[in-house]
Design a protein around this motif. Structure first.
Motif, PDB file in Angstrom:
ATOM      1  N   GLU A 249       1.169  -1.074   0.140  1.00  0.00           N
ATOM      2  CA  GLU A 249      -0.084   0.426   0.296  1.00  0.00           C
ATOM      3  C   GLU A 249       0.898   1.432  -0.026  1.00  0.00           C
ATOM      4  O   GLU A 249       1.933   1.055   1.316  1.00  0.00           O
ATOM      5  CB  GLU A 249      -1.045  -0.656   1.065  1.00  0.00           C
ATOM      6  N   PHE A 250       0.768   2.434  -1.013  1.00  0.00           N
ATOM      7  CA  PHE A 250       1.105   3.111  -0.537  1.00  0.00           C
ATOM      8  C   PHE A 250       0.312   4.410  -0.925  1.00  0.00           C
ATOM      9  O   PHE A 250      -0.937   4.460  -1.396  1.00  0.00           O
ATOM     10  CB  PHE A 250       2.428   3.191  -1.121  1.00  0.00           C
ATOM     11  N   THR A 251       1.363   6.135  -1.060  1.00  0.00           N
ATOM     12  CA  THR A 251       0.503   6.787  -0.911  1.00  0.00           C
ATOM     13  C   THR A 251       0.871   7.839  -2.524  1.00  0.00           C
ATOM     14  O   THR A 251       2.084   8.232  -1.780  1.00  0.00           O
ATOM     15  CB  THR A 251      -0.280   7.839  -0.125  1.00  0.00           C
ATOM     16  N   VAL A 252       1.166   8.525  -3.445  1.00  0.00           N
ATOM     17  CA  VAL A 252       1.077   9.782  -4.267  1.00  0.00           C
ATOM     18  C   VAL A 252       1.173  10.928  -3.224  1.00  0.00           C
ATOM     19  O   VAL A 252       0.500  11.876  -3.088  1.00  0.00           O
ATOM     20  CB  VAL A 252       1.252  10.106  -5.717  1.00  0.00           C
ATOM     21  N   ASP A 253       2.676  11.038  -3.395  1.00  0.00           N
ATOM     22  CA  ASP A 253       2.374  13.162  -2.382  1.00  0.00           C
ATOM     23  C   ASP A 253       3.525  13.469  -3.661  1.00  0.00           C
ATOM     24  O   ASP A 253       4.670  13.786  -2.980  1.00  0.00           O
ATOM     25  CB  ASP A 253       3.201  12.865  -1.039  1.00  0.00           C
ATOM     26  N   PRO A 254       2.528  14.825  -4.133  1.00  0.00           N
ATOM     27  CA  PRO A 254       3.784  14.968  -4.953  1.00  0.00           C
ATOM     28  C   PRO A 254       4.761  15.824  -4.243  1.00  0.00           C
ATOM     29  O   PRO A 254       5.429  16.536  -5.046  1.00  0.00           O
ATOM     30  CB  PRO A 254       2.895  15.826  -6.065  1.00  0.00           C
ATOM     31  N   THR A 255       4.611  16.476  -3.207  1.00  0.00           N
ATOM     32  CA  THR A 255       5.732  16.953  -2.615  1.00  0.00           C
ATOM     33  C   THR A 255       6.632  16.866  -2.143  1.00  0.00           C
ATOM     34  O   THR A 255       7.952  17.366  -0.847  1.00  0.00           O
ATOM     35  CB  THR A 255       4.497  18.012  -1.027  1.00  0.00           C
ATOM     36  N   LEU A 256       7.231  15.829  -1.703  1.00  0.00           N
ATOM     37  CA  LEU A 256       8.156  14.169  -1.332  1.00  0.00           C
ATOM     38  C   LEU A 256       9.006  15.313  -2.162  1.00  0.00           C
ATOM     39  O   LEU A 256       9.126  14.795  -3.183  1.00  0.00           O
ATOM     40  CB  LEU A 256       7.850  13.194  -1.263  1.00  0.00           C
ATOM     41  N   VAL A 257      10.465  15.055  -1.262  1.00  0.00           N
ATOM     42  CA  VAL A 257      11.763  15.726  -2.360  1.00  0.00           C
ATOM     43  C   VAL A 257      12.391  15.064  -0.842  1.00  0.00           C
ATOM     44  O   VAL A 257      12.553  15.037  -0.025  1.00  0.00           O
ATOM     45  CB  VAL A 257      11.473  16.996  -2.283  1.00  0.00           C
ATOM     46  N   ARG A 258      13.374  14.704  -1.770  1.00  0.00           N
ATOM     47  CA  ARG A 258      14.688  13.679  -0.747  1.00  0.00           C
ATOM     48  C   ARG A 258      15.837  14.796  -0.785  1.00  0.00           C
ATOM     49  O   ARG A 258      15.943  15.519  -1.964  1.00  0.00           O
ATOM     50  CB  ARG A 258      15.054  13.071  -1.745  1.00  0.00           C
ATOM     51  N   GLY A 259      17.030  15.070   0.139  1.00  0.00           N
ATOM     52  CA  GLY A 259      17.106  16.065   0.919  1.00  0.00           C
ATOM     53  C   GLY A 259      18.477  16.312  -0.018  1.00  0.00           C
ATOM     54  O   GLY A 259      19.295  16.962   0.447  1.00  0.00           O
ATOM     55  N   LEU A 260      19.267  14.968  -0.482  1.00  0.00           N
ATOM     56  CA  LEU A 260      20.111  15.557  -1.197  1.00  0.00           C
ATOM     57  C   LEU A 260      20.198  15.132  -2.557  1.00  0.00           C
ATOM     58  O   LEU A 260      19.181  14.404  -3.408  1.00  0.00           O
ATOM     59  CB  LEU A 260      20.584  13.306  -0.943  1.00  0.00           C
ATOM     60  N   ASP A 261      20.776  15.790  -3.002  1.00  0.00           N
ATOM     61  CA  ASP A 261      21.005  16.312  -4.814  1.00  0.00           C
ATOM     62  C   ASP A 261      20.592  15.449  -5.607  1.00  0.00           C
ATOM     63  O   ASP A 261      20.673  15.662  -6.561  1.00  0.00           O
ATOM     64  CB  ASP A 261      22.375  16.774  -5.188  1.00  0.00           C
ATOM     65  N   TYR A 262      21.485  13.472  -5.413  1.00  0.00           N
ATOM     66  CA  TYR A 262      21.854  12.971  -6.519  1.00  0.00           C
ATOM     67  C   TYR A 262      20.169  12.158  -7.049  1.00  0.00           C
ATOM     68  O   TYR A 262      20.431  11.089  -7.598  1.00  0.00           O
ATOM     69  CB  TYR A 262      22.734  11.758  -6.255  1.00  0.00           C
ATOM     70  N   TYR A 263      19.119  12.852  -6.260  1.00  0.00           N
ATOM     71  CA  TYR A 263      17.845  11.787  -6.757  1.00  0.00           C
ATOM     72  C   TYR A 263      17.020  12.142  -7.946  1.00  0.00           C
ATOM     73  O   TYR A 263      17.542  13.953  -7.881  1.00  0.00           O
ATOM     74  CB  TYR A 263      17.149  12.149  -5.837  1.00  0.00           C
ATOM     75  N   ASN A 264      16.368  11.597  -8.946  1.00  0.00           N
ATOM     76  CA  ASN A 264      15.472  11.900  -9.229  1.00  0.00           C
ATOM     77  C   ASN A 264      14.600  10.442  -9.873  1.00  0.00           C
ATOM     78  O   ASN A 264      14.979   9.110  -9.206  1.00  0.00           O
ATOM     79  CB  ASN A 264      16.373  11.680 -11.047  1.00  0.00           C
ATOM     80  N   HIS A 265      13.208  10.472 -11.143  1.00  0.00           N
ATOM     81  CA  HIS A 265      12.774   9.180 -10.425  1.00  0.00           C
ATOM     82  C   HIS A 265      11.985   9.207  -9.671  1.00  0.00           C
ATOM     83  O   HIS A 265      11.620   9.829  -8.709  1.00  0.00           O
ATOM     84  CB  HIS A 265      13.311   7.692 -11.517  1.00  0.00           C
ATOM     85  N   THR A 266      12.089   7.709  -9.135  1.00  0.00           N
ATOM     86  CA  THR A 266      11.605   7.306  -7.883  1.00  0.00           C
ATOM     87  C   THR A 266      11.926   7.937  -6.376  1.00  0.00           C
ATOM     88  O   THR A 266      13.087   8.169  -6.490  1.00  0.00           O
ATOM     89  CB  THR A 266      11.127   5.738  -7.985  1.00  0.00           C
ATOM     90  N   ALA A 267      11.080   8.515  -5.679  1.00  0.00           N
ATOM     91  CA  ALA A 267      11.236   9.026  -4.405  1.00  0.00           C
ATOM     92  C   ALA A 267      10.307   8.059  -3.502  1.00  0.00           C
ATOM     93  O   ALA A 267       9.386   8.586  -3.713  1.00  0.00           O
ATOM     94  CB  ALA A 267      11.791  10.298  -4.480  1.00  0.00           C
ATOM     95  N   PHE A 268      10.714   8.199  -2.148  1.00  0.00           N
ATOM     96  CA  PHE A 268      10.187   7.686  -1.103  1.00  0.00           C
ATOM     97  C   PHE A 268      10.068   7.651   0.085  1.00  0.00           C
ATOM     98  O   PHE A 268      11.582   7.778   0.335  1.00  0.00           O
ATOM     99  CB  PHE A 268       9.840   5.861  -1.153  1.00  0.00           C
ATOM    100  N   GLU A 269       9.400   7.520   1.064  1.00  0.00           N
ATOM    101  CA  GLU A 269       9.554   7.948   2.445  1.00  0.00           C
ATOM    102  C   GLU A 269       8.692   6.678   3.099  1.00  0.00           C
ATOM    103  O   GLU A 269       7.265   6.572   2.403  1.00  0.00           O
ATOM    104  CB  GLU A 269       9.761   9.114   2.632  1.00  0.00           C
ATOM    105  N   ILE A 270       8.966   6.586   4.002  1.00  0.00           N
ATOM    106  CA  ILE A 270       7.895   5.302   5.335  1.00  0.00           C
ATOM    107  C   ILE A 270       7.866   6.011   6.344  1.00  0.00           C
ATOM    108  O   ILE A 270       8.621   7.222   6.942  1.00  0.00           O
ATOM    109  CB  ILE A 270       8.544   3.817   5.129  1.00  0.00           C
ATOM    110  N   MET A 271       6.714   6.921   6.781  1.00  0.00           N
ATOM    111  CA  MET A 271       6.836   7.316   7.750  1.00  0.00           C
ATOM    112  C   MET A 271       5.871   5.757   9.163  1.00  0.00           C
ATOM    113  O   MET A 271       5.322   5.768   8.678  1.00  0.00           O
ATOM    114  CB  MET A 271       5.717   8.915   8.017  1.00  0.00           C
ATOM    115  N   SER A 272       6.010   6.634  11.136  1.00  0.00           N
ATOM    116  CA  SER A 272       5.301   6.164  10.856  1.00  0.00           C
ATOM    117  C   SER A 272       4.627   7.083  11.610  1.00  0.00           C
ATOM    118  O   SER A 272       4.246   7.850  11.860  1.00  0.00           O
ATOM    119  CB  SER A 272       5.780   5.865  12.976  1.00  0.00           C
ATOM    120  N   ASP A 273       3.325   6.225  11.825  1.00  0.00           N
ATOM    121  CA  ASP A 273       2.015   6.923  12.465  1.00  0.00           C
ATOM    122  C   ASP A 273       1.686   6.178  13.549  1.00  0.00           C
ATOM    123  O   ASP A 273       0.364   7.051  14.574  1.00  0.00           O
ATOM    124  CB  ASP A 273       0.544   6.140  11.634  1.00  0.00           C
TER     125      ASP A 273
END
Length: 424
Positions: A249-273
């Motif tokens: 299961e996943f959610t698309v979040d268009p505001t998600l950016v990774r803090g390092l310069d080398y990322y492109n295409h897929t980015a993701f984070e796993i969070m605790s609720d």
């Protein structure tokens, strides 16, 4: 004068370190199942590796790296993250030439960042990470994400949220970059100094700013998803299709950016609720970095990976009340009475340990009662009691501490007897 532990570090003591060992072993076992192999890199590297690979506009490089000059005048840095080091090793050892591709690696070890210590965050922390180098197949993106989720679920976490986004290819990012500059430039003086410096260098990093995250322009900033070209859209759709096929299961979040310069295409984070976990909910972050290998001097090689903090993982387990199945007691404790029996206990203890039985004895010349109390503190499953008389008669008393049952066995048969009771 007592010497204090450095700020932002911690001692992991017996009783707690077993939790670390357990979660690391679970993560490693799952990685092996996915055919990822362990790699170990130096704790310090040339500073240029991180300024070039991580990005000179990132907080890590600008504010958080521990840098120093060695006696030869070389600029070195304690590693702040693991990906750049793994890629440096991948290039330096020509792993791209191995017949089995993609190259799939995992690592675990201490990282160092000079940031404000807070709950679950330290200046020295242990990071576990995975890198897959050599494939542009969206399926490997989905595999890496499912592996990360699998580790958390295997350990018993249930209050998880996976968010994904696409940063697009170079063309998509450039178009988005121009849109971000045009969006923020008229009012950039309302933002912090860091954001002002990033406007022209890397405006995507403005979206990751913690100081200005509540500024009204943040919520109206152009979405990267609106600037993805057809190829990037198709890639992202394929990643989502694979994840859905895996029942991830996943959610698309268009505001998600990774803090390092080398990322492109897929980015993701796993969070605790989990309730009470804290304001910072991110457990794990990762993404694709198709240009990093070339940036560090290697051939054109795509890559994707993730990393997470063991400290944050343990905090999440605590927040959800997950009890790890850790056994800390010894399997056999030897109680001895009499000089000859005490001397023989040394040899007997060695024989038990050599047979793979976790064992201990008294080293403080306690009375029998004190030795039994020590056995209780060690949570011993069995206690072997021997005195000088028993030694002469070649026998020993074995007590099951759970049931209280005792039996007399031959000294020669003690090791096999205990092994049998333990199912070894």
């Amino acid at each position: 004068m007592s010497i204090q532990i450095p700020r932002g570090t911690q001692d992991i003591l017996p009783g707690e370190v077993e939790k670390w060992q357990y979660v690391e072993e679970v993560a490693k076992t799952l990685c092996y199942n996915y055919q990822y192999k362990e790699i170990r890199t130096p704790i310090f590297e040339a500073s240029e590796l991180f300024t070039r690979g991580v990005g000179d506009t990132t907080d890590i490089v600008q504010k958080e790296m521990y840098m120093f000059e060695d006696r030869g005048g070389r600029s070195l840095a304690l590693r702040p993250e693991g990906t750049a080091s793994v890629v440096r090793s991948f290039v330096g050892n020509k792993m791209f030439g191995h017949p089995n591709q993609p190259t799939k690696l995992f690592y675990s070890g201490p990282m160092f960042r000079y940031e404000r210590p807070q709950a679950g965050r330290y200046r020295q922390f242990v990071q576990f990470g995975v890198e897959a180098l050599g494939s542009e197949d969206p399926a490997i993106d989905a595999e890496v994400i499912s592996l990360a989720m699998g580790i958390y679920k295997k350990l018993g976490l249930t209050q998880l949220k996976l968010v994904i986004n696409s940063l697009g290819d170079a063309g998509s990012r450039n178009a988005h970059r121009e849109a971000l500059i045009n969006h923020f430039k008229p009012r950039i003086d309302e933002f912090c100094g860091d954001c002002q410096n990033r406007l022209e260098k890397n405006p995507l990093r403005i979206l990751d700013c913690k100081k200005d995250r509540d500024h009204e322009l943040m919520s109206t900033a152009p979405s990267i998803l609106d600037y993805l070209n057809d190829e990037s859209k198709q890639y992202f759709e394929k990643v989502q299709k694979h994840l859905s096929g895996m029942d991830v299961e996943f959610t698309v979040d268009p505001t998600l950016v990774r803090g390092l310069d080398y990322y492109n295409h897929t980015a993701f984070e796993i969070m605790s609720d989990a309730e009470g976990f804290g304001a910072i909910t991110t457990l794990c972050g990762g993404g694709r970095y198709n240009g990093l290998v070339e940036m560090i001097g290697g051939p054109e090689t795509p890559g994707i990976g993730f990393a997470f903090s063991i400290e944050r993982l343990l905090s999440a387990l605590e927040a959800e009340g997950v009890e790890l199945p850790i056994e800390q007691g010894v399997e056999c404790f030897i109680v001895s009475l009499g000089d000859d029996a005490k001397d023989y206990a040394v040899k007997l203890l060695h024989n038990l340990r050599a047979a793979g039985i976790s064992s201990e004895k008294d080293y403080l010349d306690r009375k029998v009662k004190g030795q039994f109390k020590a056995a209780d503190r060690y949570e011993a499953k069995y206690v072997a009691v021997i005195g000088d008389n028993e030694l002469q008669e070649n026998k020993i008393n074995l007590k099951d501490m759970a049931t209280g049952e005792q039996e007399e066995v031959s000294l020669d048969q003690l090791v096999d007897n205990v092994k049998s009771k333990l199912g070894k």
